[in-house]
Scaffold this motif. Sequence first.
Motif, PDB file in Angstrom:
ATOM      1  N   ALA A 181       0.846  -1.188   0.000  1.00 49.42           N
ATOM      2  CA  ALA A 181       0.000   0.000   0.000  1.00 49.42           C
ATOM      3  C   ALA A 181       0.886   1.244   0.000  1.00 49.42           C
ATOM      4  CB  ALA A 181      -0.909   0.000   1.217  1.00 49.42           C
ATOM      5  N   THR A 182       0.647   2.113  -0.959  1.00 47.52           N
ATOM      6  CA  THR A 182       1.409   3.358  -1.020  1.00 47.52           C
ATOM      7  C   THR A 182       0.437   4.524  -0.996  1.00 47.52           C
ATOM      8  OG1 THR A 182       1.386   3.389  -3.440  1.00 47.52           O
ATOM      9  CG2 THR A 182       3.257   2.293  -2.387  1.00 47.52           C
ATOM     10  N   ARG A 183       0.951   5.658  -0.579  1.00 48.29           N
ATOM     11  CA  ARG A 183       0.129   6.869  -0.607  1.00 48.29           C
ATOM     12  C   ARG A 183       1.032   8.030  -0.981  1.00 48.29           C
ATOM     13  NH1 ARG A 183       1.170  10.087   3.613  1.00 48.29           N
ATOM     14  NH2 ARG A 183       2.152   9.171   5.416  1.00 48.29           N
ATOM     15  N   LEU A 184       0.461   8.975  -1.677  1.00 46.88           N
ATOM     16  CA  LEU A 184       1.206  10.160  -2.054  1.00 46.88           C
ATOM     17  C   LEU A 184       1.432  10.997  -0.803  1.00 46.88           C
ATOM     18  CD1 LEU A 184       2.422  12.045  -4.189  1.00 46.88           C
ATOM     19  CD2 LEU A 184       0.144  13.052  -4.432  1.00 46.88           C
ATOM     20  N   ALA A 185       2.703  11.217  -0.468  1.00 48.37           N
ATOM     21  CA  ALA A 185       3.038  12.003   0.721  1.00 48.37           C
ATOM     22  C   ALA A 185       3.510  13.397   0.334  1.00 48.37           C
ATOM     23  CB  ALA A 185       4.114  11.289   1.528  1.00 48.37           C
ATOM     24  N   GLY A 186       3.905  13.575  -0.902  1.00 51.28           N
ATOM     25  CA  GLY A 186       4.387  14.872  -1.339  1.00 51.28           C
ATOM     26  C   GLY A 186       5.086  14.758  -2.676  1.00 51.28           C
ATOM     27  N   TRP A 187       5.605  15.867  -3.107  1.00 47.53           N
ATOM     28  CA  TRP A 187       6.359  15.930  -4.354  1.00 47.53           C
ATOM     29  C   TRP A 187       7.757  16.419  -4.015  1.00 47.53           C
ATOM     30  CZ3 TRP A 187       3.992  14.017  -8.572  1.00 47.53           C
ATOM     31  CH2 TRP A 187       2.614  13.943  -8.557  1.00 47.53           C
ATOM     32  N   ARG A 188       8.753  15.867  -4.683  1.00 49.39           N
ATOM     33  CA  ARG A 188      10.130  16.285  -4.465  1.00 49.39           C
ATOM     34  C   ARG A 188      10.670  16.891  -5.751  1.00 49.39           C
ATOM     35  NH1 ARG A 188      14.489  12.578  -1.551  1.00 49.39           N
ATOM     36  NH2 ARG A 188      13.102  13.155   0.129  1.00 49.39           N
ATOM     37  N   PHE A 189      11.317  18.023  -5.611  1.00 46.62           N
ATOM     38  CA  PHE A 189      11.919  18.730  -6.738  1.00 46.62           C
ATOM     39  C   PHE A 189      13.414  18.842  -6.502  1.00 46.62           C
ATOM     40  CE2 PHE A 189       7.586  20.104  -6.238  1.00 46.62           C
ATOM     41  CZ  PHE A 189       7.094  20.120  -7.545  1.00 46.62           C
ATOM     42  N   LEU A 190      14.199  18.466  -7.499  1.00 49.50           N
ATOM     43  CA  LEU A 190      15.643  18.642  -7.396  1.00 49.50           C
ATOM     44  C   LEU A 190      15.984  20.067  -7.807  1.00 49.50           C
ATOM     45  CD1 LEU A 190      16.945  15.282  -8.919  1.00 49.50           C
ATOM     46  CD2 LEU A 190      16.759  15.921  -6.501  1.00 49.50           C
ATOM     47  N   ILE A 191      16.856  20.697  -7.039  1.00 50.40           N
ATOM     48  CA  ILE A 191      17.300  22.063  -7.304  1.00 50.40           C
ATOM     49  C   ILE A 191      18.680  21.968  -7.926  1.00 50.40           C
ATOM     50  CG2 ILE A 191      17.880  24.288  -6.266  1.00 50.40           C
ATOM     51  CD1 ILE A 191      15.881  23.498  -3.983  1.00 50.40           C
ATOM     52  N   ARG A 192      18.804  22.517  -9.117  1.00 48.10           N
ATOM     53  CA  ARG A 192      20.029  22.386  -9.877  1.00 48.10           C
ATOM     54  C   ARG A 192      20.867  23.664  -9.831  1.00 48.10           C
ATOM     55  NH1 ARG A 192      19.823  17.873 -12.348  1.00 48.10           N
ATOM     56  NH2 ARG A 192      21.446  18.285 -13.866  1.00 48.10           N
ATOM     57  N   CYS A 193      22.168  23.464  -9.895  1.00 44.03           N
ATOM     58  CA  CYS A 193      23.121  24.559 -10.066  1.00 44.03           C
ATOM     59  C   CYS A 193      24.035  24.082 -11.191  1.00 44.03           C
ATOM     60  CB  CYS A 193      23.909  24.810  -8.792  1.00 44.03           C
ATOM     61  SG  CYS A 193      25.092  26.161  -8.952  1.00 44.03           S
ATOM     62  N   GLY A 194      23.899  24.694 -12.345  1.00 42.54           N
ATOM     63  CA  GLY A 194      24.658  24.211 -13.494  1.00 42.54           C
ATOM     64  C   GLY A 194      24.125  22.877 -13.957  1.00 42.54           C
ATOM     65  N   ASP A 195      25.007  21.898 -14.055  1.00 47.87           N
ATOM     66  CA  ASP A 195      24.593  20.600 -14.590  1.00 47.87           C
ATOM     67  C   ASP A 195      24.346  19.532 -13.528  1.00 47.87           C
ATOM     68  OD1 ASP A 195      27.211  20.294 -13.805  1.00 47.87           O
ATOM     69  OD2 ASP A 195      27.836  19.185 -15.587  1.00 47.87           O
ATOM     70  N   ARG A 196      24.263  19.925 -12.265  1.00 50.64           N
ATOM     71  CA  ARG A 196      24.032  18.903 -11.229  1.00 50.64           C
ATOM     72  C   ARG A 196      23.041  19.399 -10.181  1.00 50.64           C
ATOM     73  NH1 ARG A 196      27.072  18.807  -6.393  1.00 50.64           N
ATOM     74  NH2 ARG A 196      28.196  20.744  -6.089  1.00 50.64           N
ATOM     75  N   ALA A 197      22.382  18.435  -9.550  1.00 46.52           N
ATOM     76  CA  ALA A 197      21.445  18.739  -8.462  1.00 46.52           C
ATOM     77  C   ALA A 197      22.255  18.991  -7.198  1.00 46.52           C
ATOM     78  CB  ALA A 197      20.481  17.587  -8.256  1.00 46.52           C
ATOM     79  N   VAL A 198      21.913  20.045  -6.468  1.00 49.82           N
ATOM     80  CA  VAL A 198      22.647  20.408  -5.260  1.00 49.82           C
ATOM     81  C   VAL A 198      21.770  20.377  -4.009  1.00 49.82           C
ATOM     82  CG1 VAL A 198      24.375  21.774  -6.489  1.00 49.82           C
ATOM     83  CG2 VAL A 198      22.282  22.875  -5.676  1.00 49.82           C
ATOM     84  N   ALA A 199      20.470  20.338  -4.195  1.00 53.89           N
ATOM     85  CA  ALA A 199      19.541  20.321  -3.060  1.00 53.89           C
ATOM     86  C   ALA A 199      18.194  19.818  -3.570  1.00 53.89           C
ATOM     87  CB  ALA A 199      19.406  21.720  -2.452  1.00 53.89           C
ATOM     88  N   ALA A 200      17.243  19.716  -2.667  1.00 57.61           N
ATOM     89  CA  ALA A 200      15.892  19.314  -3.045  1.00 57.61           C
ATOM     90  C   ALA A 200      14.887  20.103  -2.219  1.00 57.61           C
ATOM     91  CB  ALA A 200      15.693  17.818  -2.825  1.00 57.61           C
ATOM     92  N   ALA A 201      13.695  20.182  -2.755  1.00 59.86           N
ATOM     93  CA  ALA A 201      12.584  20.825  -2.063  1.00 59.86           C
ATOM     94  C   ALA A 201      11.426  19.832  -2.061  1.00 59.86           C
ATOM     95  CB  ALA A 201      12.182  22.107  -2.778  1.00 59.86           C
ATOM     96  N   GLU A 202      10.753  19.728  -0.940  1.00 61.35           N
ATOM     97  CA  GLU A 202       9.591  18.835  -0.834  1.00 61.35           C
ATOM     98  C   GLU A 202       8.346  19.645  -0.558  1.00 61.35           C
ATOM     99  OE1 GLU A 202      10.205  15.677   1.993  1.00 61.35           O
ATOM    100  OE2 GLU A 202      11.472  14.595   0.592  1.00 61.35           O
TER     101      GLU A 202
END
Length: 135
Positions: free
Chosen positions: A3-24
Amino acid sequence: MTATRLAGWRFLIRCGDRAVAAAETMLTPDGWAFSRFFEGPYIASTERALRQAETMPQPYQPRLLSVPGLYMLTLWLHEDCTADGATGHPAATDLLVPLAPAPPGIAAHRPHRVAELLPVLTHRVTPTRLLGSPA
């Protein structure tokens, strides 16, 4: 565990060509709102797993599956690309890609069919009783 449930959405925050952080985000009475921003090992691991999924011959709908009882995150590659991302259950043929750091004995970044990995995770999360312990 299936059983799964949607708990949120995660967004990767990029600086140049790589992800450096995330936001939920999380659902509030007023709708979706950003709940936290963070860094850590799962950022690079998520990006790596997404790149790995993009090279697979079959397209998948990427989802992030958290297994709190094991302090584990996996990239869940759902075979139905048209499915509503807020609903559903892992299908036996979907793939789970454990993110690093993964729990001991589970290889990070190795795709596993749900039918193969889910029983292992369920067994680890399910408390076991010792012989002779009170019922």
